[in-house]
Design an enzyme around this catalytic site. Structure first.
Site, PDB file in Angstrom:
ATOM      1  N   GLY A   1     -11.269 -11.901  -1.272  1.00  0.00           N
ATOM      2  CA  GLY A   1     -11.679 -10.571  -1.604  1.00  0.00           C
ATOM      3  C   GLY A   1     -13.022  -9.889  -0.897  1.00  0.00           C
ATOM      4  O   GLY A   1     -13.255  -8.549  -1.133  1.00  0.00           O
TER       5      GLY A   1
ATOM      6  N   ASN B   1       4.929   5.609   9.327  1.00  0.00           N
ATOM      7  CA  ASN B   1       5.824   4.034   9.964  1.00  0.00           C
ATOM      8  C   ASN B   1       5.535   2.558   8.712  1.00  0.00           C
ATOM      9  O   ASN B   1       6.458   1.645   8.860  1.00  0.00           O
ATOM     10  CB  ASN B   1       5.324   3.402  10.791  1.00  0.00           C
ATOM     11  CG  ASN B   1       6.671   4.299  12.336  1.00  0.00           C
ATOM     12  OD1 ASN B   1       5.715   5.079  12.964  1.00  0.00           O
ATOM     13  ND2 ASN B   1       7.124   3.930  11.873  1.00  0.00           N
ATOM     14  N   SER B   2       4.681   2.872   8.213  1.00  0.00           N
ATOM     15  CA  SER B   2       4.301   1.836   7.033  1.00  0.00           C
ATOM     16  C   SER B   2       5.482   0.790   6.946  1.00  0.00           C
ATOM     17  O   SER B   2       5.993   1.745   5.305  1.00  0.00           O
ATOM     18  CB  SER B   2       3.243   1.761   6.662  1.00  0.00           C
ATOM     19  OG  SER B   2       1.887   1.659   6.915  1.00  0.00           O
TER      20      SER B   2
ATOM     21  N   HIS C   1       1.059  -1.142   0.162  1.00  0.00           N
ATOM     22  CA  HIS C   1       0.077  -0.197   0.194  1.00  0.00           C
ATOM     23  C   HIS C   1       0.935   1.322  -0.255  1.00  0.00           C
ATOM     24  O   HIS C   1       0.313   1.793  -0.714  1.00  0.00           O
ATOM     25  CB  HIS C   1      -1.125   0.337   1.148  1.00  0.00           C
ATOM     26  CG  HIS C   1      -0.377   0.795   2.811  1.00  0.00           C
ATOM     27  ND1 HIS C   1       0.269  -0.641   4.018  1.00  0.00           N
ATOM     28  CD2 HIS C   1       0.056   1.382   2.756  1.00  0.00           C
ATOM     29  CE1 HIS C   1       0.311   0.496   4.888  1.00  0.00           C
ATOM     30  NE2 HIS C   1       0.806   1.233   4.282  1.00  0.00           N
TER      31      HIS C   1
ATOM     32  N   THR D   1     -14.237  -8.200   2.661  1.00  0.00           N
ATOM     33  CA  THR D   1     -14.199  -7.725   4.390  1.00  0.00           C
ATOM     34  C   THR D   1     -15.450  -8.409   4.855  1.00  0.00           C
ATOM     35  O   THR D   1     -16.737  -7.968   4.686  1.00  0.00           O
ATOM     36  CB  THR D   1     -14.761  -6.489   4.554  1.00  0.00           C
ATOM     37  OG1 THR D   1     -12.493  -6.125   4.173  1.00  0.00           O
ATOM     38  CG2 THR D   1     -14.227  -6.603   6.090  1.00  0.00           C
TER      39      THR D   1
ATOM     40  N   ASP E   1       0.350  -7.489   1.505  1.00  0.00           N
ATOM     41  CA  ASP E   1       0.858  -6.093   2.064  1.00  0.00           C
ATOM     42  C   ASP E   1       1.834  -6.233   2.132  1.00  0.00           C
ATOM     43  O   ASP E   1       2.636  -5.783   3.122  1.00  0.00           O
ATOM     44  CB  ASP E   1       0.032  -5.089   2.867  1.00  0.00           C
ATOM     45  CG  ASP E   1      -0.067  -3.890   3.063  1.00  0.00           C
ATOM     46  OD1 ASP E   1       0.463  -3.384   2.186  1.00  0.00           O
ATOM     47  OD2 ASP E   1      -0.552  -3.299   3.708  1.00  0.00           O
TER      48      ASP E   1
END
Length: 286
Positions: free
Chosen positions: A247, A185-186, A83, A249, A113
């Protein structure tokens, strides 16, 4: 975490190039303060890890925001979040010595990710990869990254829980930590007191995300999830092609969900979101 966008996702990316890197890092990392020799126990190990790993942590900047990453090979292989790089094929990498150089995105897997970036260089500072399957709840966890553009910030906490699922972003088997993680921070490393990368910081919950005023609840992708696929991503592949991925949630159907949506069933899952371009989206699931 990108510094832009609605999601508070955390990150850090590291890279270094060329000869003379150690000299260029200079006063920030060279030599120990007088008090260092007298430090003992956990404090001394945290100082040692910060000095060991920080030179390998870099910033990653795209047209849409910035995050972090970490160098894992001396010839310029960098890990960050998918991301963080988004759809970019070229990114700008900020090194610990102040240089800003071009990075090329080799591949990524948005289902966990992870992305791999390459820069030109030899003899770069690196961080060692560790085994997250050895983690224990309560052990020390150290996060390093570029939160809110404050480069190479070090925070310390513990492993709060293991195998957490984050339904809001569709990630699972995450490490939960109370080490402070903020936007920027990612993609940065979560390390143990041996200086080994045990996870990649990726998301933080803030007040409202869970209906409570949550603070210092961060999550990292466990190293055992991404280490096995690094070589595939370097070749431009994606583990998503080899792993089942729906895919969606979902939210477990309980009494509150039944009352809110007028559902009669006693068990099941309510679809809360569908990832664009996913198999669920292609099948028309809404």
């Amino acid at each position: 975490m990108k510094t832009s966008g609605a999601r508070l996702i955390a990150g850090a990316l590291a890279a270094g190039v060329g000869m003379g890197f150690g000299a260029a890092v200079g006063a920030e990392f060279r030599g120990a303060p007088p008090a260092y020799a007298q430090q003992e126990g956990e404090e001394a190990s945290i100082v040692r890890v910060a000095r060991q790993v920080t030179p390998a942590v870099v910033s990653v900047t795209t047209a849409n925001g910035a995050g972090s990453g970490v160098i894992i090979r001396a010839d310029g292989v960098i890990l960050t979040n998918a991301h963080v790089v988004g759809n970019s094929r070229q990114v700008e990498i900020g090194l610990a010595n102040g240089q800003r150089i071009a990075g090329r995105v080799l591949g990524g897997d948005p289902t966990i990710d992870i992305a791999v970036v390459d820069v030109e260089g030899t003899g770069l500072p690196t961080a060692a990869l560790g085994n997250s399957d050895q983690l224990q709840v309560g052990q020390t966890a150290i996060a390093i990254g570029n939160p809110l553009a404050l480069e190479r910030t070090v925070t310390r906490g513990i492993v709060s829980a293991l195998n957490r699922n984050q339904e809001q972003i569709g990630l699972d088997e995450l490490i939960q930590t109370d080490a402070a993680i903020n936007p920027g921070n990612s993609g940065g490393p979560l390390v143990n007191t041996a200086g080994e990368v045990i996870g990649m910081n990726t998301v933080v919950i803030r007040g409202g995300a869970t209906g409570a005023d949550a603070q210092n609840i961060g999550f990292a992708i466990a190293s055992d999830r991404f280490v096995p696929i690094i070589d595939d991503l370097r070749e431009g592949g994606s583990a998503a092609e080899e792993r089942a991925f729906l895919g969606v949630t979902t939210f477990t159907v309980n009494d509150d969900v039944r009352d809110q949506f007028g559902i009669d069933t006693e068990a099941g899952a309510l679809v809360g979101d569908v990832v664009p371009g996913s198999p669920a989206d292609d099948a028309g699931l809404r």
